[in-house]
Design a protein around this motif. Structure first.
Motif, short mmCIF file in Angstrom:
data_model
loop_
_atom_site.label_atom_id
_atom_site.label_comp_id
_atom_site.label_asym_id
_atom_site.label_seq_id
_atom_site.Cartn_x
_atom_site.Cartn_y
_atom_site.Cartn_z
N GLU A 47 -5.84 3.79 18.17
CA GLU A 47 -4.76 2.68 17.30
C GLU A 47 -3.91 2.21 17.16
O GLU A 47 -3.18 3.68 17.73
N ILE A 48 -3.15 1.44 16.97
CA ILE A 48 -1.93 0.81 16.36
C ILE A 48 -2.10 0.65 15.03
O ILE A 48 -2.49 -0.13 14.62
N LEU A 49 -1.64 1.79 14.24
CA LEU A 49 -1.16 1.70 12.53
C LEU A 49 -0.15 0.82 12.30
O LEU A 49 1.24 1.76 12.67
N GLY A 50 -0.27 0.02 11.47
CA GLY A 50 1.35 -0.40 11.11
C GLY A 50 2.12 -0.56 9.74
O GLY A 50 0.62 -0.22 8.75
N PHE A 51 2.69 -0.37 9.92
CA PHE A 51 3.49 0.83 8.46
C PHE A 51 4.63 -0.46 8.06
O PHE A 51 5.30 -0.28 9.11
N VAL A 52 3.79 -1.18 6.91
CA VAL A 52 5.34 -2.33 7.17
C VAL A 52 5.62 -2.17 5.35
O VAL A 52 4.82 -1.25 4.04
N GLY A 53 6.89 -2.66 5.14
CA GLY A 53 6.88 -2.24 3.25
C GLY A 53 8.67 -2.72 3.35
O GLY A 53 9.58 -2.97 4.61
N VAL B 56 4.37 -7.00 13.02
CA VAL B 56 3.31 -6.43 12.67
C VAL B 56 2.04 -6.90 12.98
O VAL B 56 0.74 -6.45 13.30
N ALA B 57 1.82 -7.88 12.97
CA ALA B 57 0.61 -8.82 13.07
C ALA B 57 0.17 -9.24 14.09
O ALA B 57 -0.93 -9.19 14.63
N GLU B 58 0.90 -8.58 15.17
CA GLU B 58 1.16 -9.36 17.10
C GLU B 58 0.47 -7.93 16.98
O GLU B 58 0.07 -8.15 18.28
N VAL B 59 1.02 -6.61 16.72
CA VAL B 59 0.64 -5.86 17.43
C VAL B 59 0.38 -4.08 16.15
O VAL B 59 -0.57 -3.88 17.62
N ALA B 60 -0.12 -4.53 15.82
CA ALA B 60 -1.18 -3.38 14.74
C ALA B 60 -2.66 -3.70 14.98
O ALA B 60 -3.51 -4.91 14.82
N ARG C 265 -4.43 -1.96 12.71
CA ARG C 265 -4.33 -1.88 10.46
C ARG C 265 -3.18 -1.48 10.49
O ARG C 265 -1.95 -1.65 10.92
N ILE C 266 -3.14 -2.27 9.06
CA ILE C 266 -1.43 -2.16 8.02
C ILE C 266 -1.77 -0.99 7.08
O ILE C 266 -3.00 -1.00 6.53
N MET C 267 -0.37 -0.47 7.26
CA MET C 267 -0.35 0.13 5.44
C MET C 267 0.46 -0.01 4.94
O MET C 267 1.66 -0.49 5.88
N VAL C 268 0.57 -0.77 3.95
CA VAL C 268 1.64 -1.52 2.32
C VAL C 268 2.23 -0.56 2.17
O VAL C 268 1.56 0.34 1.02
N MET C 269 3.84 -0.42 2.48
CA MET C 269 3.76 0.75 1.05
C MET C 269 5.22 0.25 0.01
O MET C 269 5.78 -1.25 0.80
N GLN C 270 4.94 0.84 -0.76
CA GLN C 270 6.06 -0.53 -2.57
C GLN C 270 6.69 1.02 -2.47
O GLN C 270 5.59 1.61 -3.23
N GLN C 271 8.30 0.86 -2.79
CA GLN C 271 8.83 2.19 -4.30
C GLN C 271 8.18 3.72 -3.49
O GLN C 271 7.49 4.34 -4.76
N GLY C 272 7.91 3.63 -2.09
CA GLY C 272 6.99 4.91 -1.94
C GLY C 272 5.47 5.75 -1.61
O GLY C 272 5.36 7.27 -2.32
N GLN C 273 4.72 4.38 -1.81
CA GLN C 273 3.03 4.48 -1.67
C GLN C 273 3.08 3.64 -1.57
O GLN C 273 3.04 2.25 -0.97
N ILE C 274 1.27 4.24 -0.84
CA ILE C 274 0.99 2.91 -0.35
C ILE C 274 0.05 1.59 -1.57
O ILE C 274 -0.35 2.62 -2.74
N VAL C 275 0.29 0.86 -1.19
CA VAL C 275 -0.35 -0.29 -2.63
C VAL C 275 -2.13 -0.90 -2.00
O VAL C 275 -2.68 -1.27 -2.53
N GLU C 276 -1.81 -1.01 -0.81
CA GLU C 276 -2.75 -1.16 0.73
C GLU C 276 -3.55 -1.07 1.78
O GLU C 276 -1.73 -1.00 2.34
N GLN C 277 -3.97 -0.51 2.09
CA GLN C 277 -3.90 -0.83 4.17
C GLN C 277 -6.00 -1.50 4.30
O GLN C 277 -6.38 -1.29 3.51
N GLY C 278 -5.78 -1.86 5.19
CA GLY C 278 -7.19 -2.60 5.80
C GLY C 278 -6.46 -2.99 7.37
O GLY C 278 -5.89 -2.58 7.71
N THR C 279 -7.08 -3.53 7.78
CA THR C 279 -7.14 -4.29 9.18
C THR C 279 -6.27 -5.60 8.71
O THR C 279 -6.17 -6.20 7.92
#
Length: 530
Positions: A28-34, A215-219, A221-235
């Motif tokens: 799996e490729i999991l994308g960390f975005v923020g 990240v849309a091209e490669v991942a 699932r995506i994990m969206v981070m803001q100010q040190g916290q995960i605010v959303e994750q999903g496919t």
């Protein structure tokens, strides 16, 4: 493969990431975005046991599957972590130029990793290195093995870093901004390579990036981070088609806005006034006599820069974009051809005329951190050109700097702070302010947005547009990011190996490219469906 629960990390007692929970599956490729500072890299460094001395893991667990069973990466000692690094989890760092030893050939650096993690030595270790480089789809693996880092392109260096990371046959690969500052075609090849590696070896990949298009091209699932916290994750589909958190929606809107073409005519009238007229210029590096032929950086290039427009220069790394920008400022001499500035030959400018020219045409360099003196406060750095050019004394200079800092939305106390005390986006605003302190007519912007996250890019684009309207500026905008070029430029020049492939109105270039090369560049833009 990996299950992280409630990871919390602090720096000098201040929490920087808190309550991080996620899992990673084989293949799996999991994308960390923020945005910058959201905690993406800190999370990965905690898993690798590479946090700086002032950092502390305050709590949580990171269960990693090894051949000997489950291991908590947050609680193992440093010796165990060293054994896991490379064999269990490997990392590709953001900047290969600073991650590779400049005094050692690339093959030796990969060989060190091979010998550390396997029983191979000598000729067999070298054979494994060349095999890894071949797997990275490098055309001449043996040559790359014998090359020093400075002899390779950015894409080649990144492939060397990936080969080094794979030397220990890891189960998880962490890629920290592996395509930042690479042109679109090289970026596309690196992304495809990572997907091929995932498929071939069934390793899990954590892909860290600030670029939503990538990240849309490669991942998966995506994990969206803001100010040190995960605010959303999903496919990928869930995140981009139905984002639930306001921050995620804002990031997606920023990217969509950047992808939109420019709607104004950039101030060009029916009879535009030309500022620069470039006639058949050529620049050659490394030639000191007619006995020794050098490398031709640009060849027979001709174009005009009109007053009030934003002219984009696009092309792959090494296509000659920055060389052209520097020739316009007389920082590089041409071997042939002529450049006219306001109808006068650039070569004839001397004395006070040359000093006026230096005031009127300013260059904004790609890396703001390396172009600012770390020993000078921001106030000193900005007042220096004002005083040098005789525009006033210290009192007038300070007043001008205070006004400029306000204009580029920086706090008033910035004047007494040093470059290292600012974020990347803030430093970019500082170098723009420094270019504006002399009230120029033309700004040459060389990759000024390449390493910035999407929201900062959008802010900087808005700032450049506001400054242009308010000060009547003309821009030569150099970039490998075609989405950004389309959003700000009225005309575009496409460069390929030092020559102009085609030029014309931006919308015509992007919607009806005449050259196969231009079409390849456009096809390589990631996330075009966003």
């Amino acid at each position: 493969m990996l299950k992280v629960s409630d990871l919390t990390v602090s720096f000098s007692g201040n929490p920087v990431v808190s309550g991080i929970c996620f899992s990673l599956m084989p293949g799996e490729i999991l994308g960390f975005v923020g945005e910058s500072g959201s905690g993406k890299s800190v999370t990965s460094l905690a898993l690798m046991g590479l946090l700086p001395p002032n950092a502390k893991v305050e709590g949580g667990s990171a269960s990693f599957s090894t051949e000997k069973g489950q291991v908590d990466l947050l609680k193992v000692d440093s010796k165990t972590h060293r054994q896991i690094r490379g064999q269990g989890i490997a990392m590709i760092f953001q900047e290969p130029q600073t991650s590779l030893n400049p005094s050692m050939i690339c093959g030796k650096q990969i060989s060190e990793a091979v010998e550390l993690h396997t029983n191979l030595r000598g000729a067999k270790a070298k054979e494994r290195c060349i095999q890894l480089l071949a797997e990275m789809q490098l055309t001449d693996p043996a040559k790359v093995y014998s090359s020093y880092p400075h002899q390779l392109s950015g894409g080649q260096k990144q492939r060397v870093m990936i080969a080094m990371a794979l030397a220990g046959n890891p189960r998880i690969l962490i890629a920290d901004e592996p395509t930042t500052a690479l042109d679109v075609t090289v970026q596309k090849s690196i992304l495809q390579l990572l997907k091929d590696i995932r498929q071939r070896h069934q390793i899990g990949i954590i892909f860290i990036t600030h670029d939503l298009s990538v990240v849309a091209e490669v991942a998966d699932r995506i994990m969206v981070m803001q100010q040190g916290q995960i605010v959303e994750q999903g496919t990928v589909t869930e995140i981009f088609n139905n984002p639930t958190h306001p921050y995620t929606r804002r990031l997606i809107e920023f990217r969509k806005r950047i992808n939109q073409p420019i709607t104004e005519t950039a101030g060009v009238t029916n009879e535009p006034e030309h500022i620069f007229r470039v006639n058949s210029i050529s620049v050659e590096y490394g030639s000191n006599s007619w006995f020794k032929r050098g490398f031709k950086a640009i060849s027979d290039v001709s174009f005009t820069l009109f007053k009030g427009e934003t002219l984009g220069l696009v092309g792959e790394s090494g296509s000659g974009k920055s060389t052209i920008g520097r020739t316009l400022l007389k920082l590089i001499e041409t071997q042939s051809g002529t450049i006219e500035y306001n109808g006068e030959p650039l070569s004839s400018l001397k004395g006070s005329n040359l000093l006026n020219f230096r005031r009127e045409v300013q260059f904004i360099f790609q890396d703001p951190y390396s172009s600012l003196n770390p020993r000078l406060t921001i106030g000193q750095a900005l007042m220096e050109p004002f005083i040098y050019h005789g525009l006033g004394g210290k009192r007038e200079a300070r007043k001008a700097v205070e006004e400029l800092l306000q204009m580029v939305s920086l706090p008033a106390d910035s004047i007494n702070r040093y470059p290292h005390e600012f974020s990347g986006g803030q430093r970019q605003r500082i170098v723009i302010a420094r270019a504006l302190v002399l009230k120029p007519k033309i700004l040459v912007c060389d990759e000024v947005l390449s390493a910035l996250d999407v929201s900062t890019q959008a802010q900087m684009l808005d700032l450049l547009q506001e400054l242009k309207k308010g000060m009547g500026l003309t821009y030569l905008f150099i970039s490998h990011d075609l989405s950004v070029v389309r959003s700000i430029c009225s005309r575009v020049i496409v460069l390929n190996r030092g020559s102009i492939e085609e030029q014309g109105p931006a919308e015509e270039i992007f919607s009806r490219p005449q050259s196969v090369y231009t079409q390849l560049l456009i096809d390589a833009i990631p996330g075009k469906s966003l």
